[in-house]
Design an enzyme around this catalytic site. Structure first.
Site, short mmCIF file in Angstrom:
data_model
loop_
_atom_site.label_atom_id
_atom_site.label_comp_id
_atom_site.label_asym_id
_atom_site.label_seq_id
_atom_site.Cartn_x
_atom_site.Cartn_y
_atom_site.Cartn_z
N SER A 189 -48.34 80.52 -29.49
CA SER A 189 -48.74 81.33 -30.70
C SER A 189 -50.26 81.68 -30.24
O SER A 189 -50.88 82.43 -30.99
CB SER A 189 -48.62 80.83 -31.98
N HIS A 214 -43.61 85.73 -28.35
CA HIS A 214 -43.79 84.89 -29.56
C HIS A 214 -43.21 85.50 -30.67
O HIS A 214 -43.45 86.42 -31.46
CB HIS A 214 -45.43 85.10 -29.85
N GLU A 218 -44.00 89.28 -31.02
CA GLU A 218 -45.16 89.55 -30.36
C GLU A 218 -45.25 89.41 -28.94
O GLU A 218 -45.05 88.31 -28.25
CB GLU A 218 -46.49 88.95 -31.09
N ASN A 260 -52.26 85.55 -34.75
CA ASN A 260 -52.99 84.40 -35.25
C ASN A 260 -54.55 84.66 -35.25
O ASN A 260 -55.14 84.10 -35.71
CB ASN A 260 -52.76 83.18 -34.31
#
Length: 296
Positions: free
Chosen positions: A119, A140, A152, A190
């Site tokens: 992540s 991800h 992702e 993130n």
């Protein structure tokens, strides 16, 4: 055509990834060094399939086919020998991931794509420990994997376009929505989410508002399905701290510095749902949110 894959790590993300691939008729080898963890993962997948049956989105026949599509292994070398895609879903620790990719590079077939569910950790850094940097990519998934639509997809500096295209098409076969981004600390998900969570923790730490107020304001005012402090508990406060540290180290900017309260909670073992206490208290069978006594 990729029809046989391996998943490294059978925790929450690993078993979710295995579930989704197996449900779409891929042959999956789920790999972990811990036999008990593998048994727990299969039980979790079966339980989640039962939930889908109860909601009318799956059937008993589909459940049986899905579980039959998964085999488990504690031997990474044997587990990946026939795979055309390996997805690493181990704990969010750079050293662990780098060691896994070194081993995968030596044992996986030469034409196998190596993906990581990281992540936040640099895809380029992970790819650099292999001799196939052009075949390394980030994939991800979001938690819970069987429910969340987003994947992702992160290109490393040397990732081939053909590899990216293959993973995009594969994600669509899973009925997911792929979004391609380039390698940078935290990527997009993130890089935006974790500073928000960190700022919510700073707001609590500085006495601007209480736990329930912070979460309620973000839910009702910003239409978030879950407040940032509750979300942090579900992600795991240790995982949040690791990702925030990746941002802090990567950008060398004080705006990414982790809140001291977050650091103290992790050091004290208050990790959220996984430990039974974070910003809230979590007890089996209790669906009501109760703020942790330390914040009342």
């Amino acid at each position: 055509m990729i029809r046989e894959i391996a998943v490294i790590g059978s925790g929450t993300m690993g078993n979710g990834i295995a579930h989704v691939f197996a449900q779409h008729n891929f042959k999956v080898t789920l790999i972990d060094i811990n036999v008990a963890q593998l048994e727990k993962a299969i039980a979790t997948i079966a339980k989640n399939l039962e939930r889908q049956i109860a909601k009318g989105t799956s059937t008993e026949e589909q459940k049986a086919i899905t579980l039959n599509n998964i085999i488990t292994s504690t031997d990474i070398n044997r587990g990946v020998k026939n795979a055309l895609l390996v997805i690493e879903a181990a704990t969010e620790n750079a050293d662990i991931k780098l060691n896994i990719f070194k081993q995968l590079d030596e044992t996986a077939p030469a034409d196998c794509i190596l993906a990581t569910n990281t992540s936040s950790i640099s895809i380029t850094k992970i790819a650099a420990v292999t001799k196939r940097a052009d075949k390394v990519i980030g994939m991800h998934f979001m938690n819970p994997v069987p429910v969340m639509k987003l994947v992702e997809i992160i290109n490393g500096r040397e990732t081939k376009k053909e590899v990216t295209n293959a993973i995009v098409e594969l994600s669509k076969q899973l009925e997911k929505i792929p979004c391609v981004v380039n390698d940078a600390p935290g990527f997009i998900a993130n890089r935006i989410l974790m500073p928000m969570i960190n700022e919510a923790i700073y707001s609590l730490h500085e006495g601007v508002a209480g736990v329930a107020s912070i979460d309620t304001i973000m839910k009702l005012g910003m239409a978030h399905p879950m407040g940032p402090l509750q979300l942090a508990d579900y992600i795991g406060l240790d995982v949040c701290l690791n990702i925030i540290n990746v941002l802090y180290d990567g950008f060398k900017s004080e705006k990414y510095a982790p809140c001291p309260l977050l650091i103290n909670m992790v050091n004290n073992g208050k990790l959220g749902v996984k430990s039974g206490e974070g910003f809230y208290i979590y007890q089996p069978g209790n669906k009501d949110l109760t703020v942790s006594p330390q914040f009342k």
